[in-house]
Design a protein around this motif. Structure first.
Motif, PDB file in Angstrom:
ATOM      1  N   GLN A  28      39.945  44.770  38.726  1.00  0.00           N
ATOM      2  CA  GLN A  28      39.173  44.433  37.607  1.00  0.00           C
ATOM      3  C   GLN A  28      39.896  43.593  36.564  1.00  0.00           C
ATOM      4  OE1 GLN A  28      35.744  43.930  37.949  1.00  0.00           O
ATOM      5  NE2 GLN A  28      36.239  44.810  39.785  1.00  0.00           N
ATOM      6  N   LEU A  73      33.960  43.724  35.576  1.00  0.00           N
ATOM      7  CA  LEU A  73      32.983  44.374  35.143  1.00  0.00           C
ATOM      8  C   LEU A  73      33.048  45.385  34.165  1.00  0.00           C
ATOM      9  CD1 LEU A  73      32.058  45.736  38.770  1.00  0.00           C
ATOM     10  CD2 LEU A  73      30.731  44.008  37.518  1.00  0.00           C
ATOM     11  N   THR A 100      32.915  44.166  44.785  1.00  0.00           N
ATOM     12  CA  THR A 100      32.842  43.549  43.583  1.00  0.00           C
ATOM     13  C   THR A 100      34.252  43.301  42.929  1.00  0.00           C
ATOM     14  OG1 THR A 100      32.120  45.302  42.383  1.00  0.00           O
ATOM     15  CG2 THR A 100      30.400  44.206  42.877  1.00  0.00           C
TER      16      THR A 100
END
Length: 709
Positions: free
Chosen positions: A218, A195, A190
């Motif tokens: 991220q 997130l 991911t």
């Protein structure tokens, strides 16, 4: 058609990449691998592709939509890449017809959106799918996205091993998405999303086979100016309603069990903007080996991680670099860590106060340690007391002014980086430790970027650097910090600079004493050499001087008359006396009326032996030496021979004054004549005594002629 054909075993491989094709060329069904990437193709039909394809690459084309059943006849297809194709629409079950499909990459079709996932994944359970790449299927800019349960419901019953959802502005998983992923999943990414925390984090332990989880990078900023001018609009779910995301900040504190898949081996979370300060963590990941948490905000780690049931004790790689960390916990279970990166933090104070080596006491398997750029002023001697397997230590970019860390037991240490510190010198004890390491493990040390002290007070260290320069890579780039010395020290010409330093620092008193002693030794050696080489000439000159000035009564005055008292001075060893009496005297005096001088008859009583010899030589027209083996071994005969040679050179003008009689035992047995007679033999100042009686008369006639000549 300008495509490249190759064959490997039973496969026919065709490469049509980058040909500018607007349509798929007609190929026979023998083709198994087809690369159509980087073309201008906008449509694919059921009849345009070979039926026996196993590999198909359609990436970087211009498919706006995949409709109908263009792949239905490709029952053997295993690999399909449709990435970077500007896709927006995919018919339901498009890929469920490919029963042997294992790898599907549909990444970077930005307008597909998560809303297209149900169509894309429909009936994939009928295939052999093991890898799905859904990276970048949402626009690069916009508010955060969410994956709902129905988006990935179709892959629940597959045997999927890899799932990648990177670069999708993904902010949240709906509850139940993670727990309903295939239990066979091993690699999950991911990365490059945004997130936030949520209840989905509690579902990670439900993935029993996961070994690698990548959540790095991220909140990556979109590229400029694409983030402004991009008109991308991904497909949205019908009746979509933005969920209420109350936990939108990545600044959070873990005060609960850190839930990860139980069989996770690698955890990537670098550059994820994690903000952690003194967390209370516990984890149950018995197979976790590698953790990457660099480039976050792990401000302080005072509290250790607690392992549930002692199941987190085999971590081999731990990267906590660039985290603004100012406090480090004591890891109680670090015996398996091999690579530890703590660089670019602020751990200097913790390290300086760790005099008992508590922080690293369990790192018994540690091989690589990076503590660079931590504002460290000093490190305690016992800081690494148990880390005996270290191979590389990087302590560069700190403020170290000394190095006292004990490396005595680090038998494998090969590189120590101390560059960019404040080291001006190294103590005697430190140098002694390093010398042992040079021999033990061929240690190399990097001291570049330190202002070394190039003064007289530090000259021992500079000599040590010169002696061991092979252990200092790039030594030519080293430099000095001192300006109080009157020499220009350049490490590029180290030998010359060291010589200058040595001369500059030498005491004048010791210099004078040393010079005087050296000159005295050199002069003594030179004089000794001259005396030994010319000892016979010197003796002769002394004798002549005494004789000239009449210092003693027994010296006879030097006569200027060319008539001599004797025709020949006979020099012989004591063993040749019978030969002299029976042969020499009768043959020369009786038969040829010559007068000879022999020591056993003509010595004057009361006069020293040396003076008798010199008188006999000077009073004789010739000197005849009876050369036997014993003659060559006698020191007195050596004296007579050399005095005769000097007499011949100095007073008679040549060596013909001396005549050698070589007895048979000499010229038959000796292959190399000694130096004392070689010059006379080379000048033909010798006669060989015959070993047969028939040649005696001729020999004595020739000798008499030489005497009278």
């Amino acid at each position: 058609m300008d495509c490249k054909w190759t064959h490997a075993n039973s496969d026919a491989i065709v490469n049509c990449s980058g040909r500018g094709l607007r349509s798929i060329p007609r190929l026979n069904d023998s083709v198994t691998n087809l690369d159509l990437s980087h073309n201008e193709t906008a449509h694919v039909s059921r009849t345009s592709l070979p039926k026996h394809l196993k590999f198909l690459d359609l990436s970087w084309n211009k498919f706006k939509a995949l409709t109908g059943s263009p792949f239905v006849s490709l029952t053997k297809l295993r690999f399909l890449d449709i990435s970077h194709c500007q896709l927006r629409d995919v018919d339901k079950g498009m890929f469920g017809e490919l029963y042997n499909l294992q790898y599907l990459n549909i990444s970077y079709n930005r307008e597909l959106g998560f809303a297209s996932l149900p169509n894309i994944t429909f009936n994939l359970k009928q295939t052999k799918i093991v890898s799905l790449d859904f990276n970048g299927i949402n626009c690069a800019t916009g508010i955060g996205t969410i994956i709902k349960r129905h988006h990935l419901r179709n892959i629940q019953m597959t045997s999927l091993k890899k799932l990648s959802l990177a670069s999708n502005r993904l902010e949240l998983f709906e509850t139940g998405v993670i727990s309903n992923l295939p239990k066979t999943l091993q690699i999950f990414s991911t990365a490059e999303n945004k997130l936030t925390t949520g209840a989905y984090l509690l579902e990670f332990p439900s993935m029993p086979e996961m070994k690698v989880y990548n959540m790095s990078f991220q909140h990556p900023p979109p590229k400029y100016p694409d983030s402004i001018v991009n008109q991308c609009k991904e497909k949205m779910d019908e009746n979509f309603k933005r969920p209420d995301l109350t936990m939108t900040s990545s600044k959070f504190e873990f005060n609960w069990s850190f839930l990860l898949p139980p069989n996770l081996e690698i955890y990537y979370a670098q550059s994820s903007r994690l903000y952690v300060k003194d967390p209370t963590l516990s984890a149950n990941t018995p197979n976790l080996r590698h953790i990457y948490l660099q480039n976050n905000f792990l401000i302080s780690l005072k509290r250790p991680i607690h392992a549930t049931n002692n199941r987190i004790d085999r971590i081999e790689t731990l990267d906590l670099s660039n985290n603004f960390c100012s406090h480090m916990f004591q890891l109680n279970d670090g015996q398996y860590i091999k690579n530890l990166n703590l660089s670019h933090n602020d751990l200097g104070r913790d390290f300086e106060e760790d005099t008992d080596g508590i922080i690293c006491r369990t790192f018994i398997s540690l091989q690589v340690l990076d503590i660079s750029f931590n504002e460290i002023i000093s490190l305690p001697k016992l800081f690494l007391k148990n880390s005996n397997n270290l191979k590389y230590i990087n302590a560069s970019g700190n403020r170290l002014s000394s190095w006292i860390v004990d490396i005595e037991t680090m038998s494998n240490l090969t590189l120590l980086d101390l560059s960019e510190n404040k080291l001006a010198t190294l103590s005697t004890d430190t140098r002694s430790q390093f010398e042992k390491a040079f021999q033990r493990s061929n240690l190399t040390i990097n001291l570049s970027g330190n202002g070394l002290s190039c003064t007289c007070e530090n000259q021992d260290f500079m000599y040590w650097i010169q002696k061991n320069q092979n252990h200092f890579p790039n030594i030519e780039n080293y430099f000095c910090s001192d300006k109080d010395i009157d020499i220009e020290f350049d490490f590029k010409t180290l030998e010359t600079s060291i010589d200058k330093l040595r001369k500059q620092c030498a005491s004048y008193l010791f210099l004078y004493i040393g010079s005087a002693v050296s000159l005295a030794v050199i002069f003594s050696v030179f004089i000794g050499f001259i005396l030994v080489k010319n000892r016979w000439k010197i003796r002769y000159i002394i004798y002549k001087t005494k004789q000239r000035f009449g210092q003693k009564a027994h010296f006879k005055q030097i006569s200027t008359n060319v008539n001599y008292d004797h025709d020949a001075f006979i020099s012989y060893s004591g063993l040749q006396l019978r030969f002299v009496v029976d042969e020499v005297l009768p043959r020369l005096e009786d038969d040829r009326n010559l007068k000879v001088w022999i020591k056993d008859r003509d010595y004057e009583v009361g006069i020293p032996k040396v003076d008798n010899i010199m008188n006999g030589i000077q009073e004789s027209k010739r000197t005849i030496c009876l050369i036997s083996k014993k003659y060559l071994e006698s020191k007195w005969r050596d004296y007579e021979l050399n005095m005769a040679k000097v007499e011949g050179i100095k007073d008679r003008g040549n060596l013909n004054y001396v005549i050698l009689i070589l007895l048979p035992e000499v010229y038959e047995d000796i292959h190399m004549y000694p130096n004392k007679i070689r010059d006379l033999i080379n000048k033909d100042c010798h006669i060989e005594y015959p070993n047969e009686p028939c040649g005696n008369d001729d020999f004595w006639d020739r000798l008499a002629e030489k005497i009278e000549d």
